[in-house]
Enzyme design. Structure first.
Site, PDB file in Angstrom:
ATOM      1  N   GLY A  12       0.818  -1.214   0.000  1.00 19.12           N
ATOM      2  CA  GLY A  12       0.000   0.000   0.000  1.00 19.12           C
ATOM      3  C   GLY A  12       0.848   1.258   0.000  1.00 19.12           C
ATOM      4  N   ASP A  13       0.178   2.381  -0.251  1.00 22.77           N
ATOM      5  CA  ASP A  13       0.810   3.706  -0.226  1.00 22.77           C
ATOM      6  C   ASP A  13       1.918   3.861  -1.264  1.00 22.77           C
ATOM      7  OD1 ASP A  13      -0.865   4.214   1.941  1.00 22.77           O
ATOM      8  OD2 ASP A  13       0.616   3.458   3.368  1.00 22.77           O
ATOM      9  N   GLU A  14       1.765   3.195  -2.385  1.00 20.03           N
ATOM     10  CA  GLU A  14       2.778   3.264  -3.448  1.00 20.03           C
ATOM     11  C   GLU A  14       2.681   4.556  -4.247  1.00 20.03           C
ATOM     12  OE1 GLU A  14       0.544   0.813  -3.142  1.00 20.03           O
ATOM     13  OE2 GLU A  14       1.588  -1.102  -2.902  1.00 20.03           O
ATOM     14  N   GLY A  15       1.567   5.272  -4.081  1.00 17.37           N
ATOM     15  CA  GLY A  15       1.355   6.473  -4.893  1.00 17.37           C
ATOM     16  C   GLY A  15       0.257   6.242  -5.927  1.00 17.37           C
ATOM     17  N   LYS A  16      -0.683   5.352  -5.594  1.00 15.72           N
ATOM     18  CA  LYS A  16      -1.779   5.046  -6.526  1.00 15.72           C
ATOM     19  C   LYS A  16      -2.601   6.302  -6.818  1.00 15.72           C
ATOM     20  CE  LYS A  16      -3.217   1.904  -3.616  1.00 15.72           C
ATOM     21  NZ  LYS A  16      -2.088   1.864  -2.668  1.00 15.72           N
ATOM     22  N   LYS A  18      -1.712   9.450  -6.798  1.00 21.64           N
ATOM     23  CA  LYS A  18      -1.006  10.336  -7.735  1.00 21.64           C
ATOM     24  C   LYS A  18      -1.112   9.804  -9.164  1.00 21.64           C
ATOM     25  CE  LYS A  18       3.092  11.938  -9.748  1.00 21.64           C
ATOM     26  NZ  LYS A  18       4.421  12.482  -9.784  1.00 21.64           N
ATOM     27  N   ASN A  38     -10.137   2.834   4.901  1.00 21.79           N
ATOM     28  CA  ASN A  38      -8.787   2.469   5.359  1.00 21.79           C
ATOM     29  C   ASN A  38      -7.757   2.992   4.347  1.00 21.79           C
ATOM     30  OD1 ASN A  38      -9.737   0.692   3.406  1.00 21.79           O
ATOM     31  ND2 ASN A  38      -8.887  -1.152   4.328  1.00 21.79           N
ATOM     32  N   GLY A  40      -5.896   5.776   1.946  1.00 24.34           N
ATOM     33  CA  GLY A  40      -5.595   7.207   1.914  1.00 24.34           C
ATOM     34  C   GLY A  40      -4.795   7.453   0.654  1.00 24.34           C
ATOM     35  N   HIS A  41      -5.431   8.028  -0.353  1.00 24.44           N
ATOM     36  CA  HIS A  41      -4.783   8.239  -1.657  1.00 24.44           C
ATOM     37  C   HIS A  41      -4.519   9.725  -1.834  1.00 24.44           C
ATOM     38  CE1 HIS A  41      -6.507   4.208  -3.345  1.00 24.44           C
ATOM     39  NE2 HIS A  41      -5.780   4.051  -2.259  1.00 24.44           N
ATOM     40  N   GLN A 224      -5.245  -0.362  -1.113  1.00 23.90           N
ATOM     41  CA  GLN A 224      -4.304  -1.286  -0.494  1.00 23.90           C
ATOM     42  C   GLN A 224      -3.386  -1.857  -1.588  1.00 23.90           C
ATOM     43  OE1 GLN A 224      -7.930  -1.795   0.649  1.00 23.90           O
ATOM     44  NE2 GLN A 224      -7.278  -0.017   1.801  1.00 23.90           N
ATOM     45  N   THR A 239      -5.486  -7.037   4.563  1.00 26.82           N
ATOM     46  CA  THR A 239      -6.785  -6.401   4.719  1.00 26.82           C
ATOM     47  C   THR A 239      -7.837  -7.441   4.319  1.00 26.82           C
ATOM     48  OG1 THR A 239      -8.054  -4.390   4.282  1.00 26.82           O
ATOM     49  CG2 THR A 239      -6.865  -5.336   2.396  1.00 26.82           C
ATOM     50  N   ARG A 305       5.522   4.798   8.825  1.00 23.27           N
ATOM     51  CA  ARG A 305       5.565   3.578   8.021  1.00 23.27           C
ATOM     52  C   ARG A 305       6.915   2.903   8.195  1.00 23.27           C
ATOM     53  NH1 ARG A 305       3.319   6.874   2.842  1.00 23.27           N
ATOM     54  NH2 ARG A 305       1.110   6.919   3.378  1.00 23.27           N
ATOM     55  N   LEU A 332      11.157   7.672  -6.795  1.00 22.17           N
ATOM     56  CA  LEU A 332      12.568   7.405  -7.101  1.00 22.17           C
ATOM     57  C   LEU A 332      13.452   8.481  -6.459  1.00 22.17           C
ATOM     58  CD1 LEU A 332      14.415   5.440  -8.690  1.00 22.17           C
ATOM     59  CD2 LEU A 332      14.282   7.009 -10.622  1.00 22.17           C
TER      60      LEU A 332
HETATM   61  P1  GDP Z   1      -1.512   5.618  -2.180  1.00 23.21           P
HETATM   62  O1  GDP Z   1      -2.247   5.138  -0.986  1.00 23.21           O
HETATM   63  O2  GDP Z   1      -0.940   4.498  -2.987  1.00 23.21           O
HETATM   64  O3  GDP Z   1      -2.305   6.558  -3.043  1.00 23.21           O
HETATM   65  O4  GDP Z   1      -0.257   6.454  -1.634  1.00 23.21           O
HETATM   66  P2  GDP Z   1      -0.290   7.528  -0.427  1.00 23.21           P
HETATM   67  O5  GDP Z   1      -0.960   8.743  -0.888  1.00 23.21           O
HETATM   68  O6  GDP Z   1      -0.782   6.898   0.826  1.00 23.21           O
HETATM   69  O7  GDP Z   1       1.256   7.752  -0.203  1.00 23.21           O
HETATM   70  C1  GDP Z   1       2.083   8.210  -1.223  1.00 23.21           C
HETATM   71  C2  GDP Z   1       2.770   9.508  -0.746  1.00 23.21           C
HETATM   72  O8  GDP Z   1       3.892   9.768  -1.564  1.00 23.21           O
HETATM   73  C3  GDP Z   1       1.892  10.712  -0.864  1.00 23.21           C
HETATM   74  O9  GDP Z   1       2.224  11.604   0.173  1.00 23.21           O
HETATM   75  C4  GDP Z   1       2.258  11.305  -2.229  1.00 23.21           C
HETATM   76  O10 GDP Z   1       2.029  12.699  -2.314  1.00 23.21           O
HETATM   77  C5  GDP Z   1       3.728  11.009  -2.258  1.00 23.21           C
HETATM   78  N1  GDP Z   1       4.306  10.758  -3.597  1.00 23.21           N
HETATM   79  C6  GDP Z   1       3.749  10.153  -4.675  1.00 23.21           C
HETATM   80  N2  GDP Z   1       4.652  10.032  -5.683  1.00 23.21           N
HETATM   81  C7  GDP Z   1       5.800  10.567  -5.198  1.00 23.21           C
HETATM   82  C8  GDP Z   1       7.117  10.712  -5.749  1.00 23.21           C
HETATM   83  O11 GDP Z   1       7.415  10.298  -6.861  1.00 23.21           O
HETATM   84  N3  GDP Z   1       8.062  11.296  -4.953  1.00 23.21           N
HETATM   85  C9  GDP Z   1       7.778  11.751  -3.695  1.00 23.21           C
HETATM   86  N4  GDP Z   1       8.755  12.291  -3.003  1.00 23.21           N
HETATM   87  N5  GDP Z   1       6.552  11.629  -3.155  1.00 23.21           N
HETATM   88  C10 GDP Z   1       5.589  11.040  -3.897  1.00 23.21           C
HETATM   89  P1  IMO Z   2      -3.861   2.574   0.566  1.00 17.58           P
HETATM   90  O1  IMO Z   2      -5.025   2.339  -0.358  1.00 17.58           O
HETATM   91  C1  IMO Z   2      -1.258   0.856   3.618  1.00 17.58           C
HETATM   92  C2  IMO Z   2      -3.073  -2.075   6.319  1.00 17.58           C
HETATM   93  C3  IMO Z   2      -3.206  -1.711   7.780  1.00 17.58           C
HETATM   94  C4  IMO Z   2      -3.064  -3.083   8.399  1.00 17.58           C
HETATM   95  C5  IMO Z   2      -3.816  -3.976   7.404  1.00 17.58           C
HETATM   96  C6  IMO Z   2      -5.248  -4.261   7.781  1.00 17.58           C
HETATM   97  O2  IMO Z   2      -3.740   3.974   1.046  1.00 17.58           O
HETATM   98  O3  IMO Z   2      -2.601   2.020  -0.015  1.00 17.58           O
HETATM   99  P2  IMO Z   2      -7.469  -2.787   7.735  1.00 17.58           P
HETATM  100  O4  IMO Z   2      -7.792  -1.499   8.412  1.00 17.58           O
HETATM  101  O5  IMO Z   2      -7.562  -2.753   6.250  1.00 17.58           O
HETATM  102  O6  IMO Z   2      -8.217  -3.959   8.315  1.00 17.58           O
HETATM  103  O7  IMO Z   2      -5.909  -3.052   8.099  1.00 17.58           O
HETATM  104  O8  IMO Z   2      -3.780  -3.304   6.168  1.00 17.58           O
HETATM  105  N1  IMO Z   2      -3.682  -1.104   5.378  1.00 17.58           N
HETATM  106  C7  IMO Z   2      -2.982  -0.274   4.598  1.00 17.58           C
HETATM  107  N2  IMO Z   2      -1.650  -0.046   4.532  1.00 17.58           N
HETATM  108  N3  IMO Z   2      -2.099   1.489   2.764  1.00 17.58           N
HETATM  109  C8  IMO Z   2      -3.423   1.250   2.803  1.00 17.58           C
HETATM  110  O9  IMO Z   2      -4.270   1.737   1.882  1.00 17.58           O
HETATM  111  C9  IMO Z   2      -3.926   0.358   3.778  1.00 17.58           C
HETATM  112  N4  IMO Z   2      -5.161  -0.070   4.108  1.00 17.58           N
HETATM  113  C10 IMO Z   2      -4.994  -0.979   5.073  1.00 17.58           C
HETATM  114  O10 IMO Z   2      -2.177  -0.841   8.184  1.00 17.58           O
HETATM  115  O11 IMO Z   2      -1.714  -3.491   8.399  1.00 17.58           O
HETATM  116 MG    MG Z   3      -2.279   5.414   1.080  1.00 21.95          MG
END
Ligand code: GDP
Ligand code: IMO
Ligand code: MG
Length: 434
Positions: A12-16, A18, A38, A40-41, A224, A239, A305, A332
């Site tokens: 998760g949180d790879e930058g989906k 964006k 759960n 956060g994009h 996720q 999840t 994280r 990167l």
């Molecule tokens: P998501 O859940 O996959 O949409 O990712 P999140 O929003 O939770 O976390 C990604 C974070 O990295 C966010 O704060 C973005 O603004 C940031 N982000 C996305 N792409 C880049 C990048 O290429 N470089 C940097 N430094 N930050 C980035």
């Molecule tokens: P995005 O879409 C990162 C993790 C939680 C926990 C596990 C189970 O922003 O990438 P849950 O509340 O779903 O039952 O929790 O999954 N988790 C995430 N980690 N990014 C997320 O979403 C997540 N959504 C759930 O931290 O380990």
């Molecule tokens: Mg996220």
């Protein structure tokens, strides 16, 4: 026009968010297919930052139809808050948001059960976001869940609510020694939510069918990621939904035959929030550096994280499970200051080096990562506008990762901003597909 799944390949949180925002101008529809608040994009536009939890990340683009599919679980209070905040910030919702009648509701007892279950698990707890997502999917699978359509049927809603409150109160009281709920307060609160959300609730599977028939192209926004998938992830530290590309079909009602491609989103390193195995986790100075440079704090809970090196074994697994055509590699730039970089190319376990991702929980916990070391570029790349602008060491890193995973890296992100996206084909609008 292609219909493409955007899926997280790690934890998760790879930058989906964006990547979806950057690709929205070349599609007509963005649909979320699973998960709930759960997620956060994050989308950064100039100085403005938006964090989407249930609303598709395409909503900032006028003319984009945004759909919350049947596979999503919805906390109506949280969704309304999100909608109101968008309206306050001047984002137009001109009849372009639709919510599936079949999406399940997160009820007030779900977060309570989530937190109680975590406390009960003790050191085996998952580290959930506490939003009630797991318990809502439990009710869905147990066939006692309450759906969006029920919200519009007062009598049926009350009937289902009464059954659930009685059942959950017993669980809360007798198993968890936790506070119980009253029917009436929830009923009244959800009546208000119904009034608010009614205009958005519809048969989204039919809507998607018609849009696709009319030649519109659809982006399926996963929440996720692969390693958190209920079947394919690091169970039980996952999840409760089908986060992988297959979930895009069941979570929307669009048949697999209408889906043309899968784009995997991967960070240039790895992070994980919550408990569970993390094969390439690092500690100490390097973890602190990645966390600080990448601002690696949860977009939902604010938790720091966990950070680690890129894991080509896990990424190759994600490529196989999702059928990735292309990878978008994000963040990167976070590696700019590293003298050397590591990529995990195998897991050492029981005298063997495994290169196919294992399915046994014990191996995830006990295996030692086998690393390949590469030279860092030690230069700022945030201003790059084309692949060719990247330092040679950065290009080598991308090429090696690509070679190990066997999937082309078609997009590279070098900063949170929209413009900080490079495509393999050169500058200009990104393209989709293999
Ligand atoms: P998501 O859940 O996959 O949409 O990712 P999140 O929003 O939770 O976390 C990604 C974070 O990295 C966010 O704060 C973005 O603004 C940031 N982000 C996305 N792409 C880049 C990048 O290429 N470089 C940097 N430094 N930050 C980035
Ligand atoms: P995005 O879409 C990162 C993790 C939680 C926990 C596990 C189970 O922003 O990438 P849950 O509340 O779903 O039952 O929790 O999954 N988790 C995430 N980690 N990014 C997320 O979403 C997540 N959504 C759930 O931290 O380990
Ligand atoms: Mg996220």
């Amino acid at each position: 026009m292609p219909n493409i799944v955007v899926v997280g390949t790690q934890w998760g949180d790879e930058g989906k968010g964006k990547v979806v925002d950057v690709l929205t101008p070349i599609v007509n529809v963005v649909v979320r297919y699973q998960g709930g608040n759960n997620a956060g994009h994050t989308v950064v536009v100039g100085r403005d930052k938006y964090v989407f939890h249930s609303i598709p990340s395409g909503i900032l683009h006028r003319g984009c139809t945004c759909i919350i599919g049947c596979g999503v679980v919805i906390d109506p209070g949280s969704l309304i808050e999100e909608l109101e905040s968008l309206v306050q910030r001047g984002v137009a919702l001109d009849g372009n948001l639709f919510i599936s009648k079949n999406a399940h509701l997160i009820m007030p007892y779900h977060p309570a059960l989530d937190l109680a279950s975590e406390a009960h698990l003790g050191k085996r707890r998952i580290g959930t976001t506490g939003r009630g997502v797991g318990p809502a999917y439990m009710d869905k699978a147990a066939r006692v869940g309450i759906r969006m359509a029920d919200l519009l049927d007062e009598r049926l809603f009350r009937e289902k609510l009464e059954y659930n409150v009685a059942q959950k109160n017993r669980i809360l009281r007798e198993i968890y020694d936790a506070q119980t709920f009253g029917v009436e307060a929830i009923f009244q609160q959800y009546r208000r939510y119904a009034g608010w959300l009614a205009p958005y609730i519809t048969d989204t599977a039919l809507l998607l069918h018609r849009l696709i028939e009319a030649g519109r192209s659809v982006l399926f926004e996963g929440a996720q990621a692969t390693m958190l998938d209920i079947d394919h992830g690091t169970y039980p530290y996952v999840t409760s939904s089908s986060t992988t590309a297959g979930g895009a079909a069941t979570g929307t009602g669009v048949p697999p035959t209408k889906i043309n491609g899968v784009l995997g989103i991967s960070k240039a390193y790895c992070t994980r929030v919550g408990g569970g195995p993390f094969m390439t986790e690092v500690y100490g100075e390097m973890a602190d550096r990645l966390r600080a440079r990448g601002n690696e704090y949860g977009a939902v809970t604010g938790r720091p994280r966990r950070c680690g090196w890129a894991d080509a074994v896990a990424l190759r697994y994600a490529a196989r499970i999702n059928g990735l055509d292309t990878i978008a590699l994000t963040k990167l730039d976070v590696l700019d200051t590293c003298e050397t970089l590591r990529i995990c190319v195998g897991y050492r376990y029981g005298g063997e080096v495994l290169t196919d991702f294992p399915e046994e929980e014990r191996i995830w916990h006990e295996a030692e990562p086998v690393y390949e070391e590469l030279e860092g570029w030690q230069d700022e790349i945030g201003g790059a506008t084309a692949f060719g602008d990247l330092p040679a060491a950065a290009r080598t890193y991308l090429e090696r990762l690509q070679e190990l995973v066997g999937v082309a890296i078609g997009v590279v992100s070098v900063g949170p901003g929209r413009e900080q996206s490079l495509t393999a084909g050169g500058s200009g609008a990104p393209t989709l597909g293999g």
